[in-house]
Design an enzyme around this catalytic site. Structure first.
Site, PDB file in Angstrom:
ATOM      1  N   GLU A   1      -2.385  -9.197   3.361  1.00  0.00           N
ATOM      2  CA  GLU A   1      -2.799  -9.641   4.808  1.00  0.00           C
ATOM      3  C   GLU A   1      -4.489  -9.700   5.026  1.00  0.00           C
ATOM      4  OE1 GLU A   1      -3.132  -5.118   5.390  1.00  0.00           O
ATOM      5  OE2 GLU A   1      -1.778  -6.714   4.193  1.00  0.00           O
TER       6      GLU A   1
ATOM      7  N   HIS B   1      -3.768  -5.259  -0.275  1.00  0.00           N
ATOM      8  CA  HIS B   1      -3.512  -5.827   1.024  1.00  0.00           C
ATOM      9  C   HIS B   1      -3.417  -7.368   1.081  1.00  0.00           C
ATOM     10  CE1 HIS B   1      -3.650  -2.177   3.599  1.00  0.00           C
ATOM     11  NE2 HIS B   1      -4.353  -1.629   2.431  1.00  0.00           N
TER      12      HIS B   1
ATOM     13  N   CYS C   1       0.667  -1.164  -0.082  1.00  0.00           N
ATOM     14  CA  CYS C   1       0.036   0.211  -0.084  1.00  0.00           C
ATOM     15  C   CYS C   1       0.926   1.286  -0.063  1.00  0.00           C
ATOM     16  CB  CYS C   1      -0.971  -0.123   1.321  1.00  0.00           C
ATOM     17  SG  CYS C   1      -2.251   1.156   0.901  1.00  0.00           S
TER      18      CYS C   1
END
Length: 366
Positions: free
Chosen positions: A333, A331, A246
Site C-alpha cells: 500500500e 508495504h 509486514c
C-alpha cells in the site's frame, strides 16, 4: 532552546529543540525516505521509537490533512538535520514543529544525522533519550543500558473496538496490529466490505464473521510478543484465505513454525529493492521493520519463498504450498513510497474468488 540526544553507547549529540518540550526515550532507528515524512511519523509501526530522518531537510512541504496514516502518531520522537520553519505547498496547513507540539512528540534538530546513521549501521539500533542539557549524562547512559524495550506496542496501537467499513465486494476481516490507513484505502478502493478487529481476536470470532479473506496488518515490535495472534493465525490456515503485510508476514511465518530474528538496523524507507522470484522482476518498495523471518527450513514447513531483498537477501515474501495464504515483508500500500507492488491486493482478491469457487477446498497457488 538547546536539547541533546544521549545514546546508550555514551554518544551525545547536541542540537535544537523542536516539538513537545517533554523528554522522551526509545529505540533510535533511521529511515531513508526523501519524502513522506508525515506518513512516516504517523505510521503506527514506529510506536515507541525515535525516528532519525536521513534526508537533510524535513518539513519543507508542511503538514496536510490527507497524508496521515493514523490519527494519533505513536512515535516516541524524531531526529532531523534541519526542520523547515516556513514550508511551501498549497495543501500545507501547519508546520512540522506545530504538529509535533499538538501531538506531544519531542524532537531534536541541527545534529549530524549522517554520523548518527553511520553509527547505527555499524553498531545496530541503540536506545536513546532526547532531553535537556542539565541532566546527568552518566546517569542517563546507565539507565539506558539497563532499560528494556517495551513489549506492548501492538496493544497500544491496535483498535480498541471493532468497526466496519461497508462495501459490496469481498468481505475482508482486517486484524489490526497497527494498520496504516493506506491498507484500508486499498481495500475500500476495490469495493471490499472491511471489518477491522483487535489484535487479540480469536480465529473462532473471525470465522463467525464469515469472511472471504483475512488480512494481517503491519504493526510495531517483536512478533513473538503477540503469541495470541500466532495461535489465531494457526487456527485460520486452510479455513480462509490469508494475506499478511509486514508484522502480519512475520506472524504467518511463526504460525507455520518458522523463526524470526531481530535485524541489526532493519529496513526503513521507501527505496528498498525487492525481487519477485515468480515474475523475475525487481520492485522498489516501502518498508518499516526491525525483525525478519529466518529462511532456513521454510520449504520443509510448506512455505515457498516468493520475494527476496536485493540488498541483503532477507526473505521478503512467501506463499503456503497447501493453504490459501501468502504474505510480504514490505508495504504494497506504500504510504509513503512507490506503488510497484500494489497489485498484490488484486492477487488477494483473486485468491479469495478462487477459494470460494473451489468450495473452500485447498488452493495451492496465489
Amino acid at each position: 532552546m538547546k536539547r541533546q540526544l544521549i545514546l546508550e553507547d555514551g554518544s551525545v549529540f547536541e542540537g535544537t529543540a523542536i516539538g513537545s518540550e517533554r523528554e522522551t526515550s526509545g529505540e533510535v532507528v533511521f529511515t531513508t525516505g526523501m519524502t513522506g515524512y508525515q506518513e512516516t511519523l504517523s505510521d503506527p509501526s514506529y510506536c515507541d521509537q525515535i525516528i532519525t530522518f536521513t534526508y537533510p531537510l524535513i518539513g519543507n512541504y508542511g503538514i496536510n490533512h490527507e497524508d496521515f496514516e493514523s490519527i494519533e502518531p505513536a512515535a516516541a520522537g524524531i531526529i532531523v538535520s534541519e526542520a523547515a520553519s516556513e514550508p511551501s505547498h498549497w495543501q500545507s496547513t501547519s508546520t512540522l514543529d506545530e504538529l509535533l507540539r499538538v501531538k506531544d512528540i519531542p524532537g531534536i534538530a541541527g545534529i549530524d544525522t549522517r554520523a548518527l546513521t553511520k553509527k547505527i549501521r555499524t553498531h545496530g539500533t541503540l536506545k536513546g533519550k532526547i532531553c535537556s542539557l542539565d541532566v546527568n549524562v552518566d546517569e542517563v547512559i546507565e539507565a539506558l543500558q539497563f532499560a528494556s524495550l517495551p513489549k506492548d506496542q501492538v496493544q497500544k496501537v491496535s483498535t480498541t473496538t471493532p468497526y466496519t467499513l461497508p462495501g459490496r465486494g469481498k468481505r475482508v476481516v482486517l486484524v489490526d496490529f497497527g494498520a496504516k490507513r493506506g491498507i484500508l484505502r486499498d481495500l475500500i478502493e476495490r469495493g471490499c466490505d472491511v471489518t477491522v478487529v483487535r489484535y487479540n481476536v480469536s480465529a473462532e470470532e473471525i470465522l463467525r464473521l464469515q469472511p472471504d479473506g483475512v488480512m494481517l496488518s503491519n504493526g510495531p515490535g517483536n512478533p513473538t510478543d503477540v503469541p495470541e495472534a500466532i495461535e489465531m493465525v494457526k487456527n485460520l490456515l486452510g479455513k480462509v484465505p490469508v494475506f499478511g503485510i509486514c508484522l502480519g508476514h512475520q506472524l504467518l511465518g511463526l504460525a507455520c513454525g518458522a523463526k524470526t530474528v531481530k535485524m541489526k538496523f532493519g529496513h526503513r524507507g521507501v527505496n528498498h529493492p525487492v525481487k519477485d522470484l515468480d515474475r523475475d522482476k525487481v520492485m522498489i518498495t516501502s518498508q518499516n521493520h526491525g525483525f525478519t523471518v529466518e529462511p532456513n527450513g521454510l520449504e520443509e514447513l510448506g512455505l515457498i519463498i516468493t520475494h527476496t531483498a536485493i540488498n541483503d537477501g532477507t526473505v521478503e515474501g512467501y506463499r503456503h504450498r497447501e493453504h490459501p495464504a501468502f504474505s510480504v515483508q514490505f508495504h504494497p500500500e506504500a504510504s509513503p513510497g512507490p506503488n510497484d507492488s500494489n497489485d498484490l491486493f488484486e492477487q488477494f482478491l483473486t485468491l479469495m474468488s478462487t477459494f470460494k469457487k473451489a468450495g473452500n477446498a485447498v488452493c495451492q497457488n496465489v
